[in-house]
Design a protein around this motif. Structure first.
Motif, PDB file in Angstrom:
ATOM      1  N   GLU A 101       0.822  -1.215   0.000  1.00  0.00           N
ATOM      2  CA  GLU A 101       0.000   0.000   0.000  1.00  0.00           C
ATOM      3  C   GLU A 101       0.853   1.261   0.000  1.00  0.00           C
ATOM      4  N   ASP A 102       1.957   1.267   0.766  1.00  0.00           N
ATOM      5  CA  ASP A 102       2.808   2.459   0.854  1.00  0.00           C
ATOM      6  C   ASP A 102       3.468   2.785  -0.480  1.00  0.00           C
ATOM      7  N   LYS A 103       3.946   1.757  -1.166  1.00  0.00           N
ATOM      8  CA  LYS A 103       4.599   1.967  -2.463  1.00  0.00           C
ATOM      9  C   LYS A 103       3.606   2.021  -3.611  1.00  0.00           C
ATOM     10  N   GLY A 104       2.403   1.515  -3.372  1.00  0.00           N
ATOM     11  CA  GLY A 104       1.404   1.465  -4.437  1.00  0.00           C
ATOM     12  C   GLY A 104       1.740   0.459  -5.516  1.00  0.00           C
ATOM     13  N   THR A 105       2.395  -0.659  -5.119  1.00  0.00           N
ATOM     14  CA  THR A 105       2.811  -1.649  -6.107  1.00  0.00           C
ATOM     15  C   THR A 105       1.979  -2.920  -6.012  1.00  0.00           C
ATOM     16  N   TYR A 106       1.777  -3.542  -7.158  1.00  0.00           N
ATOM     17  CA  TYR A 106       1.067  -4.814  -7.277  1.00  0.00           C
ATOM     18  C   TYR A 106       1.953  -5.755  -8.086  1.00  0.00           C
ATOM     19  N   LYS A 107       2.272  -6.907  -7.499  1.00  0.00           N
ATOM     20  CA  LYS A 107       3.146  -7.855  -8.179  1.00  0.00           C
ATOM     21  C   LYS A 107       2.574  -9.260  -8.042  1.00  0.00           C
ATOM     22  N   LEU A 108       3.068 -10.151  -8.886  1.00  0.00           N
ATOM     23  CA  LEU A 108       2.559 -11.521  -8.885  1.00  0.00           C
ATOM     24  C   LEU A 108       3.710 -12.503  -9.090  1.00  0.00           C
ATOM     25  N   THR A 109       3.793 -13.479  -8.191  1.00  0.00           N
ATOM     26  CA  THR A 109       4.793 -14.541  -8.303  1.00  0.00           C
ATOM     27  C   THR A 109       4.110 -15.873  -8.563  1.00  0.00           C
ATOM     28  N   SER A 110       4.566 -16.579  -9.574  1.00  0.00           N
ATOM     29  CA  SER A 110       4.081 -17.927  -9.860  1.00  0.00           C
ATOM     30  C   SER A 110       5.091 -18.936  -9.333  1.00  0.00           C
ATOM     31  N   ILE A 111       4.619 -19.921  -8.572  1.00  0.00           N
ATOM     32  CA  ILE A 111       5.475 -20.983  -8.062  1.00  0.00           C
ATOM     33  C   ILE A 111       5.125 -22.264  -8.803  1.00  0.00           C
ATOM     34  N   MET A 112       6.087 -22.808  -9.517  1.00  0.00           N
ATOM     35  CA  MET A 112       5.810 -24.002 -10.297  1.00  0.00           C
ATOM     36  C   MET A 112       5.566 -25.183  -9.368  1.00  0.00           C
ATOM     37  N   ARG A 113       4.565 -25.965  -9.698  1.00  0.00           N
ATOM     38  CA  ARG A 113       4.068 -26.976  -8.771  1.00  0.00           C
ATOM     39  C   ARG A 113       5.011 -28.161  -8.593  1.00  0.00           C
ATOM     40  N   ASP A 114       5.998 -28.342  -9.473  1.00  0.00           N
ATOM     41  CA  ASP A 114       6.895 -29.493  -9.382  1.00  0.00           C
ATOM     42  C   ASP A 114       8.214 -29.182  -8.697  1.00  0.00           C
ATOM     43  N   ILE A 115       8.354 -27.985  -8.105  1.00  0.00           N
ATOM     44  CA  ILE A 115       9.608 -27.730  -7.400  1.00  0.00           C
ATOM     45  C   ILE A 115       9.675 -28.632  -6.164  1.00  0.00           C
ATOM     46  N   TYR A 116      10.873 -29.092  -5.886  1.00  0.00           N
ATOM     47  CA  TYR A 116      11.103 -30.111  -4.854  1.00  0.00           C
ATOM     48  C   TYR A 116      11.646 -29.426  -3.610  1.00  0.00           C
ATOM     49  N   VAL A 117      10.825 -29.342  -2.571  1.00  0.00           N
ATOM     50  CA  VAL A 117      11.191 -28.585  -1.375  1.00  0.00           C
ATOM     51  C   VAL A 117      10.818 -29.366  -0.121  1.00  0.00           C
ATOM     52  N   ASN A 118      11.324 -28.890   1.002  1.00  0.00           N
ATOM     53  CA  ASN A 118      10.945 -29.487   2.277  1.00  0.00           C
ATOM     54  C   ASN A 118       9.569 -28.979   2.702  1.00  0.00           C
ATOM     55  N   ILE A 119       8.671 -29.898   3.025  1.00  0.00           N
ATOM     56  CA  ILE A 119       7.350 -29.567   3.540  1.00  0.00           C
ATOM     57  C   ILE A 119       7.369 -29.855   5.037  1.00  0.00           C
ATOM     58  N   PRO A 120       7.201 -28.847   5.879  1.00  0.00           N
ATOM     59  CA  PRO A 120       7.329 -29.028   7.330  1.00  0.00           C
ATOM     60  C   PRO A 120       6.522 -30.222   7.850  1.00  0.00           C
ATOM     61  N   GLY A 121       7.237 -31.138   8.515  1.00  0.00           N
ATOM     62  CA  GLY A 121       6.601 -32.310   9.093  1.00  0.00           C
ATOM     63  C   GLY A 121       6.407 -33.468   8.144  1.00  0.00           C
ATOM     64  N   HIS A 122       6.800 -33.309   6.881  1.00  0.00           N
ATOM     65  CA  HIS A 122       6.557 -34.349   5.876  1.00  0.00           C
ATOM     66  C   HIS A 122       7.776 -34.695   5.038  1.00  0.00           C
ATOM     67  N   GLY A 123       8.873 -33.992   5.216  1.00  0.00           N
ATOM     68  CA  GLY A 123      10.044 -34.263   4.397  1.00  0.00           C
ATOM     69  C   GLY A 123       9.974 -33.565   3.046  1.00  0.00           C
ATOM     70  N   LYS A 124      10.805 -33.998   2.096  1.00  0.00           N
ATOM     71  CA  LYS A 124      10.885 -33.340   0.788  1.00  0.00           C
ATOM     72  C   LYS A 124       9.903 -33.971  -0.208  1.00  0.00           C
ATOM     73  N   HIS A 125       9.146 -33.100  -0.837  1.00  0.00           N
ATOM     74  CA  HIS A 125       8.156 -33.508  -1.838  1.00  0.00           C
ATOM     75  C   HIS A 125       7.950 -32.352  -2.811  1.00  0.00           C
ATOM     76  N   LYS A 126       7.175 -32.612  -3.866  1.00  0.00           N
ATOM     77  CA  LYS A 126       6.748 -31.517  -4.733  1.00  0.00           C
ATOM     78  C   LYS A 126       5.886 -30.552  -3.915  1.00  0.00           C
ATOM     79  N   ILE A 127       6.060 -29.269  -4.169  1.00  0.00           N
ATOM     80  CA  ILE A 127       5.392 -28.272  -3.337  1.00  0.00           C
ATOM     81  C   ILE A 127       3.871 -28.338  -3.451  1.00  0.00           C
ATOM     82  N   ASN A 128       3.351 -28.778  -4.610  1.00  0.00           N
ATOM     83  CA  ASN A 128       1.894 -28.784  -4.748  1.00  0.00           C
ATOM     84  C   ASN A 128       1.212 -29.791  -3.829  1.00  0.00           C
ATOM     85  N   SER A 129       1.984 -30.754  -3.293  1.00  0.00           N
ATOM     86  CA  SER A 129       1.380 -31.736  -2.390  1.00  0.00           C
ATOM     87  C   SER A 129       1.145 -31.169  -0.990  1.00  0.00           C
ATOM     88  N   ALA A 130       1.715 -30.000  -0.690  1.00  0.00           N
ATOM     89  CA  ALA A 130       1.504 -29.391   0.632  1.00  0.00           C
ATOM     90  C   ALA A 130       0.027 -29.091   0.853  1.00  0.00           C
TER      91      ALA A 130
END
Length: 317
Positions: A101-130
């Motif tokens: 609001e202060d800067k008056g900016t609007y941005k958008l980030t797309s996260i690809m669903r097949d990135i392989y990351v740590n899911i808290p409490g579940h180990g490493k998986h594709k992010i879309n499974s969270a």
């Protein structure tokens, strides 16, 4: 004596102006609510007529969100690929809308669903499974752990809501360039060329991914579509349409945002004719490698530090 008469007349004028302003505000609020309810009823009638199961609004989620460390509002946008009869689904689309609001900016980030990351409490998986494992709250925790950014709100959007919103906002369709023929695994095939797409055709455009570049192309088209919608919808003349547009999409969305918060951000965007939305993608170019993981299939193995730093640079610049 003359002074007293002037004083009384001035007081009556001030009172009249105040009453007129209050009546105008009340009428505007009443009209906005009427338009909002019209949009809601329009979508509910369509849902009932088509005997559709509107599951997106039924589940109540917890979401421990807050503003990020830069004072901005981040909204987790999820599109679910649930099929009839499935109780849980992975997130088909993962985006973060950034509003400062202060800067008056609007941005958008797309996260690809097949990135392989740590899911808290579940180990490493594709992010879309969270999303499947713990709803929007686990997705929030996953993004926070891996990319060190807080999310204040979430919105889970039924794809039918996207169709209805496009058809209501653009009776003549959204002008967009379809770069190739698209026909595999989408409901409505598309021919190449600059054209106006209605809601169903736009849905095919943003969901198509069965070509040589797969999900990378799909993410690019999603961002292209959002920019085209923003460009063609932006401007002060759009503001009176917002209550009904909000009403149309409400039955198809599950969110912890108040309608008033959504309208405030939307009005700020359109009143200042911002139009342009900056976009970003995770992973960045040269910030990942293709890998195959047993039990997961093909994944995008990130250089997490490189992607995190680029992401923060994007949202703060």
């Amino acid at each position: 004596m003359r002074y007293e008469k002037h004083k009384r007349r001035k007081k009556r004028t001030s009172t009249t102006i105040l009453l007129a302003v209050l009546l105008l505000v009340g009428a505007t609020a009443g009209y906005s609510y009427y338009q909002y309810k019209q949009g809601v009823n329009q979508s509910l009638e369509k849902i009932n007529n088509e005997n559709e199961e509107n599951n997106v609004n039924e589940e109540v989620y917890t979401f421990d969100g807050k503003k990020d460390q830069y004072g901005a509002t981040n909204i987790l946008l999820l599109g679910s690929d649930a099929r009839e009869g499935e109780e849980k689904s992975r997130a088909d689309t993962i985006m973060i809308a950034h509003y400062n609001e202060d800067k008056g900016t609007y941005k958008l980030t797309s996260i690809m669903r097949d990135i392989y990351v740590n899911i808290p409490g579940h180990g490493k998986h594709k992010i879309n499974s969270a999303f499947m494992r713990g709803g929007p709250e686990l997705m929030r925790k996953t993004i926070k752990e891996n990319f060190d950014i807080d999310l204040q709100y979430y919105a889970i959007v039924d794809f039918e809501g996207f169709v209805q919103l496009i058809d209501e906002a653009f009776p003549n369709g959204v002008e967009i360039n379809v770069e190739k023929r698209m026909e595999d695994y989408i409901d409505i095939p598309l021919e190449p060329g600059l054209q106006r797409l209605d809601g169903e055709h736009m849905l095919s455009f943003v969901r198509f991914r069965h070509d040589a570049i797969g999900d990378f192309g799909r993410v690019q088209r999603q961002q292209q579509a959002i920019q085209a919608i923003s460009d063609q919808l932006s401007g002060i003349q759009t503001i009176p349409k917002l209550p009904k547009l909000m009403g149309v999409v409400t039955p198809y969305i599950n969110t912890n945002m108040d309608t008033g918060d959504i309208l405030f951000m939307a009005k700020d965007f359109f009143a200042k004719d911002r139009g342009n939305i900056e976009t970003f993608r995770i992973p960045i170019e040269n910030g990942y490698k293709d890998a195959s993981i047993k039990g997961e299939g093909d994944v995008l193995d990130l250089d997490l530090k490189m992607n995190r730093e680029a992401f923060h640079q994007f949202i703060t610049q």
